[in-house]
Design an enzyme around this catalytic site. Sequence first.
Site, PDB file in Angstrom:
ATOM      1  N   LEU A   1      46.633  44.261  62.191  1.00 59.15           N
ATOM      2  CA  LEU A   1      46.083  45.484  61.599  1.00 59.15           C
ATOM      3  C   LEU A   1      45.284  46.283  62.611  1.00 59.15           C
ATOM      4  O   LEU A   1      45.163  47.490  62.518  1.00 59.15           O
ATOM      5  CB  LEU A   1      45.171  45.130  60.427  1.00 59.15           C
ATOM      6  CG  LEU A   1      45.842  44.574  59.175  1.00 59.15           C
ATOM      7  CD1 LEU A   1      44.805  44.078  58.199  1.00 59.15           C
ATOM      8  CD2 LEU A   1      46.719  45.633  58.538  1.00 59.15           C
TER       9      LEU A   1
ATOM     10  N   GLY B   1      36.824  44.610  70.612  1.00 59.82           N
ATOM     11  CA  GLY B   1      36.288  43.670  71.575  1.00 59.82           C
ATOM     12  C   GLY B   1      36.034  42.294  70.974  1.00 59.82           C
ATOM     13  O   GLY B   1      35.983  41.305  71.692  1.00 59.82           O
TER      14      GLY B   1
ATOM     15  N   GLY C   1      37.875  40.655  68.646  1.00 56.41           N
ATOM     16  CA  GLY C   1      39.026  39.872  68.232  1.00 56.41           C
ATOM     17  C   GLY C   1      39.986  40.708  67.401  1.00 56.41           C
ATOM     18  O   GLY C   1      39.683  41.833  67.016  1.00 56.41           O
TER      19      GLY C   1
ATOM     20  N   ASP D   1      27.271  48.805  65.424  1.00 57.20           N
ATOM     21  CA  ASP D   1      28.569  49.240  65.953  1.00 57.20           C
ATOM     22  C   ASP D   1      29.243  50.193  64.969  1.00 57.20           C
ATOM     23  O   ASP D   1      30.399  50.002  64.607  1.00 57.20           O
ATOM     24  CB  ASP D   1      29.438  48.009  66.236  1.00 57.20           C
ATOM     25  CG  ASP D   1      30.634  48.322  67.111  1.00 57.20           C
ATOM     26  OD1 ASP D   1      30.631  49.379  67.772  1.00 57.20           O
ATOM     27  OD2 ASP D   1      31.584  47.519  67.136  1.00 57.20           O
TER      28      ASP D   1
END
Length: 829
Positions: free
Chosen positions: A507, A511, A513, A625
Amino acid sequence: MALPKTSSPFSLPSFSLLLFILFLALQTPLSFSSDTISANSSISGDRQLTSKGGNFVLGFFSPANSSKKYYIGIWYKKVSKQTPVWVANRETPVSDHTKSELKLSDNGNLVLLNESKAQIWSTNLHISASYTVAVLQDSGNLKLTDGSKSSSILWQSIDHPTDTWLPGGKLGLNKVTKRDQRLISWKSSADPAPGIFSLELDPNGTSQYFIQWNKSVSYWSSGTWNGQIFSGVPEMNQNYNYDFTYVNNRNESYFIYSVKYDSVISRFIMDRSGRIQQLTWMEDLQDWILFWSQPRAQCEVYSLCGPFGSCNENGLPFCKCVKGFAARNQTEWDLEDRRGGCVRNTPLQCSSNSSANVEKDKFYKMDGMRLPKNPQNQLYVASAEECASACLNNCSCTAYSFGAGCSVWYGDLINLQEQYNGSDAGTLYLRLAASELPDSTSKKGTVAGAVAGGVAGLVVCVVIIWVLNWMRRKRQMIHAVQAVGRTLVPFRYSDLQHFTKNFSEKLGGGGFGLVFKGFLPDSTAIAVKKLEGLRLHGEKQFRAEVSTIGTVQHVNLVRLLGFCSEGTGRLLVYEFMPKGSLDVQLFHDNSVVLDWNKRYQIALGIARGLAYLHEKCRDCIIHCDIKPENILLDASFVPKVADFGLAKLLGREFSRVLTTMRGTRGYLAPEWITGVAITAKADVYSYGMMLLEIISGRRNSEQTEEGKATFFPTLAANRLVQGDVQSLVDHRLGDDVNIEELERACKIACWCIQDDESSRPTMGQVVQILEGFQEINMPPIPRSLQILVESPENINFFSELSSNQGSQARSTTSTGSQVKSAASRSSNV
Ligand SMILES: *[C@@H]1O[C@H](CO)[C@@H](O)[C@H](O)[C@H]1NC(C)=O
Ligand SMILES: *[C@@H]1O[C@H](CO)[C@@H](O)[C@H](O)[C@H]1NC(C)=O
Ligand SMILES: *[C@@H]1O[C@H](CO)[C@@H](O)[C@H](O)[C@H]1NC(C)=O
Ligand SMILES: *[C@@H]1O[C@H](CO)[C@@H](O)[C@H](O)[C@H]1NC(C)=O
Ligand SMILES: *[C@@H]1O[C@H](CO)[C@@H](O)[C@H](O)[C@H]1NC(C)=O
Ligand SMILES: *[C@@H]1O[C@H](CO)[C@@H](O)[C@H](O)[C@H]1NC(C)=O
Ligand SMILES: *[C@@H]1O[C@H](CO)[C@@H](O)[C@H](O)[C@H]1NC(C)=O
Ligand SMILES: *[C@@H]1O[C@H](CO)[C@@H](O)[C@H](O)[C@H]1NC(C)=O
Ligand SMILES: *[C@@H]1O[C@H](CO)[C@@H](O)[C@H](O)[C@H]1NC(C)=O
Ligand SMILES: *[C@@H]1O[C@H](CO)[C@@H](O)[C@H](O)[C@H]1NC(C)=O
């Protein structure tokens, strides 16, 4: 408070009080809290100096507890992880610190004497003063001064740095003595001796720094100083926590810097990994967090993994030995001292003395490699075969590559990198002894056949058992998911493998995974995130953190369904969001354009989700983030914030990924670079940046204005002040825009991206303003946006703006507090 009754002299409380006093009395000589070494006092054994304000300690320390090696060092008193910023005897440890002594010698120098009273370190000055004193200052500086005139500094430790550059210390060149002040990394975590990497000012006199390997090979340059920033470090534009000063006169040239916020414990080091780093101590995490480093990619460090070592940016550890090689010294390798590199397991069977019955050396094919840096020879041969045999015919040839021509390498190979896709990538053929590469085509066909038959039989059995097992587990799993309801499901790795058809439908990824789609046995769609390439917490802490994240529930937050923690594998299982992430909806041409109302509702939903994270749940969660990739949309376009809690879950790794794998421009608040502690206001900044993208429908950094590249937030802030917001909105929307909402959104976005975090609103205030319950003032143009200069064209643009708006921007800086007071008023209603 009344004292305990003392009718009996031996009553328990007074006895323990006595013990306590005794304890204090015993403690005092050890922690003799002086900050000065004078003629009649010295440092020996466990005696330490403590600076006046209690920031730093000087004394003997041992970097690896097991080793009987002691060094005189200065370290932070308030940091629980002992972190030396300066070491006196880097190369000459003493083995018994109780018999060694740091003192002032008769000639006034500061000297270190070892067990046998031999001098092993000294400040080495010609001193005319009658007597001297050494004082440990709160800045971490050990200062030797004339005892009768403390203003005359004879020597100070910050001008003789080891691997740490402290504020106030010079890093440069003394043109008279030809001595340079450079940072030199430690050899390993257990050994402060000078390592192979150093940072120094250009010896040729330009105002730029180089990082060097073995004092000979420069592999990074800061670019020259332009009076404000180093040209190679554009992120310094936002770096307002530090003031750099460049001094260049007849006697010396150096840089010096100061920190604006004293409360932040931050350090600048030349790390053992070959990168310069800026780290900040996070009391919450009890660890140093990496905020900035150069070179940005670890594998750009020259010869990081040593000869025959290979670097891989996507794996941890970064270094490993190439096939057929092993670490030269495993002890050093494990301590991340890779200078020795790797050596062959099996010596080459060199062709010169090959007898007929001995196999020749072979080549091992390595695809996607950055080819070795060390000198190569170009041979003029026509084919790959000839290139191979040319290499084979010279005993010292270790590898070849046949691309644009035939390149062969002799001796050690350095700077290899795997999974490399730069323009200079190629296929390397590494020479190995034949025994390292067993033949794939076996001559013993019959035996192989028999074995294969046996294996096939076994495989069938295993498959049958496995299928039975799987069916049983599948039944259990349906059960588990229904039974546990809202609590987290601990999944098995093998189950997740099934649910995702062996991780086949990707999908997305970042950074941290990759994310894969899957289905639970009851057909619920899920998204499985595999945390990879990270040094993760142990199992127990992982479970604890995951269960905290699992309890956080809000309509605008993606729900965590379960997790998997087996061996080194760490996976998170989330509900699946059919409309994907916001970036796809906003920026991809093929998608249907989101109408204004949806955009506004999305902006509001995200704000509500974040406000919940920041203010409503038990422990405040800072997302860290926020960007369109981390906002998912459900079937009816309700936004859900994804990946919250990862910052806590991944700790130090999180900031490593955040600051190294991505540019700093974009969504990261300036405090990520300056090293000021991160608060929820960092999310507010990222939210503001993202809100501008929601408005414009394009990436902030990709916007063009009449063909020129412009940083959109700069443009938006200026247009807003000029009263022209309509030109900022996504052109694809046409007239479908609510101007009042648009103006409100632009204003709030611009407030959110203020440099000073105290000027930014809270997410709760953002919600109220977007809901229309609160008025909002005109924001000033953020300072960093005023100085961001992308191209020569923009210089005019900016100078024009600063003359027009500069005064206005300054006069409105107080409006931040107005937003706040307005908010508190309305919440009181
Ligand atoms: C050490 O010497 C200084 C002056 O040189 C004096 O003032 C101080 O009292 C001395 N301390 C001790 C403990 O003797
Ligand atoms: C050394 O020992 C001290 C106290 O026993 C401990 O706090 C510290 O973590 C140890 N350091 C290392 C590097 O093992
Ligand atoms: C002390 O240092 C001297 C000079 O470097 C050296 O010869 C001596 O062996 C050292 N003593 C001990 C006990 O290490
Ligand atoms: C300094 O200058 C010399 C000669 O001009 C040149 O060979 C050398 O490469 C320069 N060093 C650096 C670090 O630029
Ligand atoms: C570093 O340079 C020195 C000479 O300046 C050399 O003797 C040494 O072998 C070099 N180190 C490595 C690891 O190549
Ligand atoms: C350079 O050093 C000389 C001698 O120490 C001193 O007199 C002079 O003032 C210094 N110049 C500068 C610019 O510091
Ligand atoms: C490996 O390195 C360590 C530390 O430098 C050293 O003490 C040890 O003797 C080395 N081992 C070998 C086998 O060379
Ligand atoms: C190859 O021959 C040289 C001398 O001709 C000898 O020194 C060397 O040990 C031989 N190598 C092997 C692997 O037999
Ligand atoms: C192998 O190559 C090295 C480096 O180019 C050269 O010095 C040497 O003479 C060569 N040896 C043979 C046998 O060709
Ligand atoms: C190289 O790989 C990285 C990560 O795997 C990817 O982001 C980048 O686009 C690739 N570059 C090229 C030129 O293929």
